[in-house]
Design a protein around this motif. Sequence first.
Motif, PDB file in Angstrom:
ATOM      1  N   LEU A 163      59.728 -57.388 -71.190  1.00 34.15           N
ATOM      2  CA  LEU A 163      60.829 -57.787 -71.486  1.00 34.15           C
ATOM      3  C   LEU A 163      60.163 -59.287 -72.377  1.00 34.15           C
ATOM      4  N   ARG A 164      59.439 -59.764 -70.966  1.00 32.36           N
ATOM      5  CA  ARG A 164      60.330 -61.533 -70.393  1.00 32.36           C
ATOM      6  C   ARG A 164      58.744 -62.149 -70.881  1.00 32.36           C
ATOM      7  N   SER A 165      57.729 -61.371 -71.747  1.00 36.72           N
ATOM      8  CA  SER A 165      56.680 -61.909 -72.732  1.00 36.72           C
ATOM      9  C   SER A 165      58.039 -62.055 -74.071  1.00 36.72           C
ATOM     10  N   ALA A 166      58.934 -61.511 -74.233  1.00 35.59           N
ATOM     11  CA  ALA A 166      59.721 -61.926 -75.752  1.00 35.59           C
ATOM     12  C   ALA A 166      60.076 -63.691 -75.579  1.00 35.59           C
ATOM     13  N   VAL A 167      60.746 -63.560 -73.954  1.00 32.73           N
ATOM     14  CA  VAL A 167      61.025 -64.065 -74.122  1.00 32.73           C
ATOM     15  C   VAL A 167      60.446 -66.063 -74.109  1.00 32.73           C
ATOM     16  N   SER A 168      59.584 -65.758 -73.394  1.00 33.43           N
ATOM     17  CA  SER A 168      58.287 -66.444 -73.605  1.00 33.43           C
ATOM     18  C   SER A 168      57.877 -66.789 -75.836  1.00 33.43           C
ATOM     19  N   ILE A 169      58.060 -65.610 -76.478  1.00 32.45           N
ATOM     20  CA  ILE A 169      57.557 -65.932 -78.090  1.00 32.45           C
ATOM     21  C   ILE A 169      58.320 -66.672 -78.103  1.00 32.45           C
ATOM     22  N   ALA A 170      59.847 -66.043 -77.721  1.00 32.72           N
ATOM     23  CA  ALA A 170      60.973 -67.205 -78.134  1.00 32.72           C
ATOM     24  C   ALA A 170      61.128 -68.778 -78.284  1.00 32.72           C
ATOM     25  N   ARG A 171      61.122 -69.198 -76.665  1.00 30.21           N
ATOM     26  CA  ARG A 171      61.215 -69.952 -76.367  1.00 30.21           C
ATOM     27  C   ARG A 171      59.505 -71.028 -76.976  1.00 30.21           C
ATOM     28  N   ARG A 172      58.525 -70.685 -77.541  1.00 29.43           N
ATOM     29  CA  ARG A 172      58.098 -71.609 -77.504  1.00 29.43           C
ATOM     30  C   ARG A 172      57.841 -72.072 -78.751  1.00 29.43           C
ATOM     31  N   LEU A 173      58.457 -70.753 -79.580  1.00 27.16           N
ATOM     32  CA  LEU A 173      58.640 -71.240 -81.137  1.00 27.16           C
ATOM     33  C   LEU A 173      59.631 -72.399 -80.851  1.00 27.16           C
ATOM     34  N   GLN A 174      60.912 -73.033 -79.424  1.00 22.04           N
ATOM     35  CA  GLN A 174      61.679 -73.298 -80.219  1.00 22.04           C
ATOM     36  C   GLN A 174      61.709 -74.750 -79.026  1.00 22.04           C
TER      37      GLN A 174
END
Length: 717
Positions: free
Chosen positions: A425-436
Motif C-alpha cells: 500500500l505504500r506505493s499508493a501513498v507515494s503516488i498521492a504525495r507525488r501529485l501534492q
Amino acid sequence: MEKNIEVLSKEFSLGAGCVENIVRLLDEGNTVPFIARYRKEMHGSTDDQTIRKIEERLRSLRALEARRAEVAAAIDGQGRLTDELRCAIENTPSLSALEDIYRPYRPKRRTRASVAREKGLEPLALALMSREGGVPEQLAKNYVNREKGVSTAAEALQGANDIAAEIISDDAALRGELRQLYERRGECISAAATEEDGVYGQYYAFRAPLSRLRSHQILALNRGEREGALRVKFSVEEDEALRVIRRRFVHPASPSACFVSAAGEDAWGRLLKDAMEREQRAAATERANEQAMDAFAGNLSALLMQPPLRGRVTMGFDPAYRTGCKIAVVDATGKLLDTAVVYPTPPHNRTEEAKKTLLALIRRHGVTAIAIGNGTASKESEIFVADMIRQTPEVAYMVVSEAGASVYSASPLAAGELPGCDVSLRSAVSIARRLQDPLSELVKIEPMAIGVGQYQHDMPRRRLEETLCAVVEDCVNRVGVDLNTASPALLRQVAGLNAALSGKIVRYREENGPFKTRRELLKVPGIGAKTFEQCAGFLRIPGGKTVMDNTGVHPESYGAARKLLALCDCREEDAARQRCGDLREKFAALGREKIESCGVGVPTAMDIAAELMKPGRDPRSELPPAQLRRDVMGLEDLRTGMVLHGTVRNVVDFGAFVDIGVHQDGLVHISRLSDGFVKRPGDVVSVGDVVEVAVIEVDPKKKRISLSMKSEDKGQS
C-alpha cells in the motif's frame, strides 16, 4: 593553473577573473548551489548549471595535466624525452592526442614489429622510409643473417614492412588526420543481423554521415547491436584513408615508394582500420551519452519543479489486475488517513463494489483529487475513475508517473515513514504525495529509478547518477526547504548537508522542538561554521523570530539587508507585509556606492529585495498548475485534426511525448514542435508543460499517435 583558467574562460565565454574565482571557491570546498546563489559578485551571476559544467571540465583538465606528467616521466625514464617532445606533451589539447604522442614509447606486448626489431631489421625499415630511400631488394640483402632468423632478402623486407607498418600506425599526426577524415567523410552503416522484423526495422538498411548522426540514433544502433538485431560499422572509403597515409609517408621520387605504400596499406588494414573505427564508435557513444544525459537532466528538473497541488486531500490509486488496486488517502500535508484494496479491473471486474468503497472514502475524508499511477492496468483504472467521479463533481484526477514507487515502498525510509502500512500500500501513498508535492516525494527515490528518458539504462551508471543527483540538489536548493517539517531525505539534498547530518537535525528537532532561528542549527552536533555557511540560506523557518529566516536571504547578509531597508525608510516587517513598495526599484535607486557601503554587491542586494517582498516564496508557484481531468478518451475517439490540450511527459532527442488523456502518449516530432526551426526539443518544451496540440495521425494497430504544435496544423493563422 593559469592555462586551465585560460581554457575555461574561452570555452565558457567568461572573464578570466570570474573563472578564477569559481575555481578558487570550488577548491575551498564550497557547494555549487552556494556559489551560484550567494557569491554572485565573484563570478558575474553565473548560473548553477554552468558552474557545474566548469567543475566537470576542470576535473578533466586536471586529469589531463596529471596524465601529461605521467607520460613525460615515462618517456624521460627511457632517456628519450627531448625538448621538442616535452613541448608537444605540455601543449597537447586532449587526452586522445596525448596518447597518440605516447603510443610509440608505450611498452608493447610482443608484436610482429618487435620480433623484426630483435632481428636487427629496424635500420632497414627506417632507410626505406627515408626521403632518399633505396632499392628495397638491394638494401635488404645487407640484412640477411641466418643466425638471427633472416634467411632471405624477402624475409628481411617482410620484417621491415612490419616495422614500417607499426611506425605508420603509431604516428600521432597521421591519427589526427584520420580522425578529421572520419569527421568529414565518415559514414555509419547498419544492416539487419536477423530475418525477424523487430523494433529496429528503420535501421535494417541504414546509412548516414557520421557528422549528421543524432544521439538517439547512436544509442538505438548500439542497443540493437548488443541485442543481436543489427550489424553496425563506422567507415571511411579505404582509398581516401590510403591517400592520407601516402601523402604523409610516401615520397614519390624515392625508389622505395612502392614498399612504403604497401606498408601503409598493411598498417591501415591490420593496425589502423579497426582501431580507428572502435575509437570513433566510442567517441560518438560518449557524445551521445552526454547529450542524452543533458536531456535526462532537463526532464528530471522539469519533473521535480512541477507545481505542487496544495490544500487538497488526495487519493492515491495504484492500478493492478490480479492483486487488486491499492488505495491510499492522505490529507493536505501528506499524512496517511486511510487505505483500501479494490478490484475494478480484470480478471475480477468488481466495479460496483469498488465504486461503493471509494465513494465512501471520498465522502469520509473530503477527497478532491485522485492521483492514478501510470503502470499496469492504468487505462482501465482511469476509465473506472472517470466514470465514478461523475457522481462527485468536486473531484478530479490526474495520471502521474509511478516510476520508482515500488523501490520506495520496500525501502527503509518508507518503513520509517509508514510503519503501520503494508508494503503493497505504500506505493499508493507515494503516488498521492507525488501529485501534492512532486519534489518532496521524488527526492526519496534514487534519481536512477525515476525514469526520465529513453536509453537511461544504457548510460554509464556512475556518470548518470552524478548528473541526476546534481539536478535533485539544484532543484531542492532553488525551492528551499522547511527546516521544521522536511524529511531526512529532503534535508540531505540541501547544500552542505548529508544523510548523517540530516538525521541529526531531525533528532534535534524531535528532542528540542521546532527551530526558532537558523542560528540554532549550530547547536546540532556536527554542524560547524562551514556547514552552516553552505546550508543556512536554503533552509526556511515559517513563523520564526525573524522574517528573514523564511527567505532566501543568507544569515551573513542580515545586517546588510537591514541597512538597505533603513536607507529606504523601511523595516523588514513592513517589507514582508508589502508596505514598502517595490524594494528592487528602491534599492536600485540607492546606487552602487551606497549599496556596497552596506556590505553587499548589487546582485545580492537585488536578491535580498526580491526575497523580502515575498517571504516563503516558492518558485514553482509561478508555473502553470497541474492539469486535472474528469473524463477519459480512448484511442478510437481521436480524429485527425482534433486540437487538444496535453501535458508533456518526456522530452527526447527527436521530439516530445505528450499526455492528451489517452492511455498512450502522443509524439510531437521535432519537426512539428514549432513554426520555426528547432535544434533541440528541450529549447521549446519541458516535462510538465501544458501545450496545445493537433492530432496528425492515429495508428491503432501500433498504438501510435502523431501530434503537432505547429500553427498551420492547429488551424491557426
